[in-house]
Design an enzyme around this catalytic site. Structure first.
Site, short mmCIF file in Angstrom:
data_model
loop_
_atom_site.label_atom_id
_atom_site.label_comp_id
_atom_site.label_asym_id
_atom_site.label_seq_id
_atom_site.Cartn_x
_atom_site.Cartn_y
_atom_site.Cartn_z
N THR A 141 -31.00 56.08 -17.18
CA THR A 141 -29.70 55.46 -17.46
C THR A 141 -29.78 54.59 -18.71
OG1 THR A 141 -28.16 53.76 -16.64
CG2 THR A 141 -30.38 53.67 -15.78
N ASP A 142 -28.64 54.36 -19.33
CA ASP A 142 -28.64 53.47 -20.51
C ASP A 142 -28.91 52.01 -20.10
OD1 ASP A 142 -26.17 52.81 -19.33
OD2 ASP A 142 -25.02 53.00 -21.19
N GLU A 143 -28.79 51.71 -18.79
CA GLU A 143 -29.01 50.32 -18.35
C GLU A 143 -30.46 49.87 -18.56
OE1 GLU A 143 -27.24 48.85 -14.83
OE2 GLU A 143 -25.42 50.03 -15.08
N TYR A 166 -31.68 47.17 -9.98
CA TYR A 166 -31.41 48.61 -10.17
C TYR A 166 -32.00 49.09 -11.49
CZ TYR A 166 -28.87 52.70 -11.88
OH TYR A 166 -28.56 53.92 -12.44
N LYS A 170 -34.97 51.85 -12.33
CA LYS A 170 -34.75 53.05 -13.14
C LYS A 170 -35.69 53.06 -14.36
CE LYS A 170 -32.12 55.91 -12.67
NZ LYS A 170 -32.23 57.20 -11.91
P1 NAD Z 1 -24.78 58.48 -6.29
O1 NAD Z 1 -25.13 57.16 -5.67
O2 NAD Z 1 -23.37 58.95 -6.26
O3 NAD Z 1 -25.66 59.63 -5.62
C1 NAD Z 1 -27.02 59.46 -5.32
C2 NAD Z 1 -27.44 60.62 -4.41
O4 NAD Z 1 -28.84 60.48 -4.16
C3 NAD Z 1 -26.74 60.60 -3.05
O5 NAD Z 1 -26.33 61.91 -2.70
C4 NAD Z 1 -27.82 60.10 -2.09
O6 NAD Z 1 -27.67 60.60 -0.77
C5 NAD Z 1 -29.07 60.63 -2.76
N1 NAD Z 1 -30.28 59.86 -2.41
C6 NAD Z 1 -30.41 58.52 -2.42
N2 NAD Z 1 -31.65 58.18 -2.00
C7 NAD Z 1 -32.31 59.35 -1.76
C8 NAD Z 1 -33.62 59.66 -1.33
N3 NAD Z 1 -34.52 58.69 -1.06
N4 NAD Z 1 -33.96 60.95 -1.19
C9 NAD Z 1 -33.07 61.94 -1.45
N5 NAD Z 1 -31.80 61.70 -1.84
C10 NAD Z 1 -31.42 60.41 -2.00
O7 NAD Z 1 -25.32 58.39 -7.76
P2 NAD Z 1 -24.73 59.01 -9.11
O8 NAD Z 1 -23.75 58.09 -9.69
O9 NAD Z 1 -24.37 60.43 -8.87
O10 NAD Z 1 -26.05 58.95 -10.03
C11 NAD Z 1 -26.98 60.02 -10.04
C12 NAD Z 1 -28.13 59.67 -10.95
O11 NAD Z 1 -27.65 59.44 -12.26
C13 NAD Z 1 -28.89 58.41 -10.55
O12 NAD Z 1 -30.25 58.64 -10.81
C14 NAD Z 1 -28.34 57.34 -11.48
O13 NAD Z 1 -29.29 56.33 -11.70
C15 NAD Z 1 -28.08 58.16 -12.73
N6 NAD Z 1 -27.01 57.66 -13.63
C16 NAD Z 1 -25.76 57.39 -13.12
C17 NAD Z 1 -24.75 57.01 -13.99
C18 NAD Z 1 -23.35 56.70 -13.49
O14 NAD Z 1 -22.52 56.25 -14.26
N7 NAD Z 1 -23.03 56.94 -12.21
C19 NAD Z 1 -25.01 56.90 -15.37
C20 NAD Z 1 -26.30 57.18 -15.85
C21 NAD Z 1 -27.27 57.58 -14.96
O1 DAU Z 2 -24.48 52.57 -17.53
C1 DAU Z 2 -24.86 53.51 -16.56
C2 DAU Z 2 -24.71 52.91 -15.18
O2 DAU Z 2 -23.32 52.83 -14.92
C3 DAU Z 2 -25.42 53.72 -14.10
O3 DAU Z 2 -26.79 53.70 -14.34
C4 DAU Z 2 -25.10 53.16 -12.71
O4 DAU Z 2 -25.66 53.98 -11.71
C5 DAU Z 2 -23.60 53.10 -12.53
O5 DAU Z 2 -23.30 52.51 -11.28
C6 DAU Z 2 -22.95 52.31 -13.66
O6 DAU Z 2 -23.31 50.92 -13.59
P1 DAU Z 2 -22.21 49.75 -13.85
O7 DAU Z 2 -22.68 48.52 -13.21
O8 DAU Z 2 -21.83 49.71 -15.28
O9 DAU Z 2 -20.97 50.40 -13.03
P2 DAU Z 2 -19.90 49.76 -12.04
O10 DAU Z 2 -18.87 50.83 -11.78
O11 DAU Z 2 -20.53 49.12 -10.86
O12 DAU Z 2 -19.24 48.64 -12.93
C7 DAU Z 2 -18.64 48.93 -14.19
C8 DAU Z 2 -18.16 47.62 -14.78
O13 DAU Z 2 -17.07 47.13 -13.98
C9 DAU Z 2 -19.21 46.53 -14.77
O14 DAU Z 2 -19.05 45.74 -15.94
C10 DAU Z 2 -18.88 45.70 -13.53
C11 DAU Z 2 -17.37 45.84 -13.45
N1 DAU Z 2 -16.80 45.79 -12.09
C12 DAU Z 2 -17.31 46.63 -11.16
C13 DAU Z 2 -16.81 46.60 -9.87
C14 DAU Z 2 -17.39 47.52 -8.81
C15 DAU Z 2 -15.75 44.93 -11.81
O15 DAU Z 2 -15.27 44.19 -12.69
N2 DAU Z 2 -15.25 44.92 -10.54
C16 DAU Z 2 -15.75 45.71 -9.54
O16 DAU Z 2 -15.27 45.63 -8.39
#
Ligand code: NAD
Ligand code: DAU
Length: 353
Positions: A141-143, A166, A170
């Protein structure tokens, strides 16, 4: 060529999009989805492919070494894509331990099993040699880069400086993947993507949470001043980028992925309210997230230049399609918000296992 792919976390938001994409393409590739079905895993996300004979679902944990090793014995995987993770920053602030277990130890388990299954010998220096064409993609992730000030972009060379439990978990997994390339020459690529949006996103994340609350005329909780900036990308564009990395990425390399769409959270929230015809009086500024990163923004020049990938969606088009999807699929959203989706596995697979 991808003949047999292990996708972990394929029942989540991004993993399920990736599985649907792979099975949308013709050909006889096998896609095995290993997912523990935590609260974030939802088999309803995969209803459209559940009957596809090329698809297999395995309910299990990526930290379960015996299970993962047995899958490598059963299937001749040529690619592994590790999406499985605990993914929500706010949860990691409350309960960091599961983040370290799944995100770090789970990744290590997968890397070990891939190395052991794919190794065909050693070279004269003692480095393992691997089957032709195998590849492990670690979804990071970019985080991991931490927060930016008002200007600048994350490049692949930006030093890692993760701020939440988190993002630390990662970053650890990301560095482990790098170490398995350096130490064992395992052909690993790492992707670091920015914030995804799109269909089937779990409604704890900003966009689906705000859509769900607005539809029910509930307050929209904006953390702090709402001027934190994220760089948004449609989930399908993230998945097409991962495919480009699997097919053309160079082993040992990191690829940033981003949609070049920086938006402040308040702007996102206002866009949603406007699209749904709801008043801005629903906005509530609440206490800020602890350690809240102010701004993320991705320089995607490496993946666009080297692999020829480009995003298909503009932010405006992607967001309006996404909001429309949650309206049409209100049942999905209601099922997740009520917790009804948790019974899907036993209802669907109860009489099959
Ligand atoms: P999500 O939380 O929607 O899905 C995670 C999935 O992983 C779920 O289906 C869960 O059941 C499964 N899982 C969790 N723990 C597990 C384990 N121990 N064994 C097997 N399965 C398990 O997450 P997402 O938003 O789809 O993110 C997917 C990946 O992409 C993650 O690695 C996250 O860090 C990365 N990522 C997410 C974002 C974003 O914006 N959502 C951005 C960049 C990277
Ligand atoms: O940048 C990539 C990441 O983006 C992924 O690695 C993570 O898995 C994904 O969850 C996401 O992280 P963020 O923390 O950026 O996403 P989130 O949707 O939780 O929050 C987005 C922004 O909105 C953040 O600045 C926090 C803010 N926020 C979030 C929630 C849930 C609010 O202001 N109110 C809220 O209730």
């Amino acid at each position: 060529m991808m003949r047999c792919v292990l996708v972990t976390g394929g029942a989540g938001f991004i993993g399920s999009c990736f599985v649907r994409r792979l099975l949308d393409e013709p050909g006889d590739r096998t896609v095995v989805n290993l997912d523990a079905l935590t609260y974030a895993g939802n088999l309803a996300n995969l209803a459209s492919v559940a009957q596809d004979p090329r698809y297999r679902f395995v309910k299990g944990d990526i930290t379960d070494r015996a299970l993962v090793a047995s899958l490598f014995e059963q299937y001749s995987f040529d690619k592994v894509v590790n999406f499985a993770a605990e993914s929500h920053v706010d949860r990691s602030i409350r309960e960091p331990e599961i983040f370290l277990r799944t995100n770090v130890l789970g990744t290590q388990c997968l890397l070990d099993c891939a190395r052991d299954a794919w190794m065909i010998g050693r070279d004269s220096d003692g480095y393992p040699r691997y089957r032709e064409g195998v590849r492990f993609v670690q979804i990071s992730t970019d985080e991991v880069y931490g927060a930016l000030g008002a200007t600048g972009l994350f490049t692949e060379d930006t030093p890692l400086s993760p701020n939440s439990p988190y993002s630390v978990s990662k970053a650890s997994a990301d560095m482990l993947a790098r170490a398995y390339y350096t130490t064992f020459r395992l052909p690993v690529c790492v992707t670091r993507c920015s914030n995804n949006y799109g269909p089937f996103q779990f409604p704890e994340k900003l966009i689906p949470l705000m859509i769900g609350n607005a539809l029910e005329d509930k307050p929209l909780p904006v953390y702090g001043d709402g001027m934190q900036v994220r760089d948004w990308i449609h989930v399908d564009d993230h998945c097409s980028a991962v495919q480009a990395v699997i097919e053309r990425g160079r082993p040992g390399e990191v690829y940033n992925i981003g949609g070049s769409s920086e938006k402040a959270n308040l702007e996102i929230v206002r866009t949603i309210l406007d699209a749904l015809g709801k008043p801005e009086t629903l906005i509530r500024h609440v206490k800020d997230r602890l350690g809240h990163d102010r701004r993320y923004a991705i320089d995607n020049a490496k993946i666009t230049g080297e692999l020829g990938w480009t995003p298909r969606y503009t932010f405006d088009q992607g967001m309006s399609e996404t909001i429309a999807w949650y309206l049409v699929n209100k049942d999905w959203l209601d099922g997740v918000r009520s917790g009804a989706y948790l019974s899907y596995y036993s209802e669907y697979y109860g009489d099959r296992t």
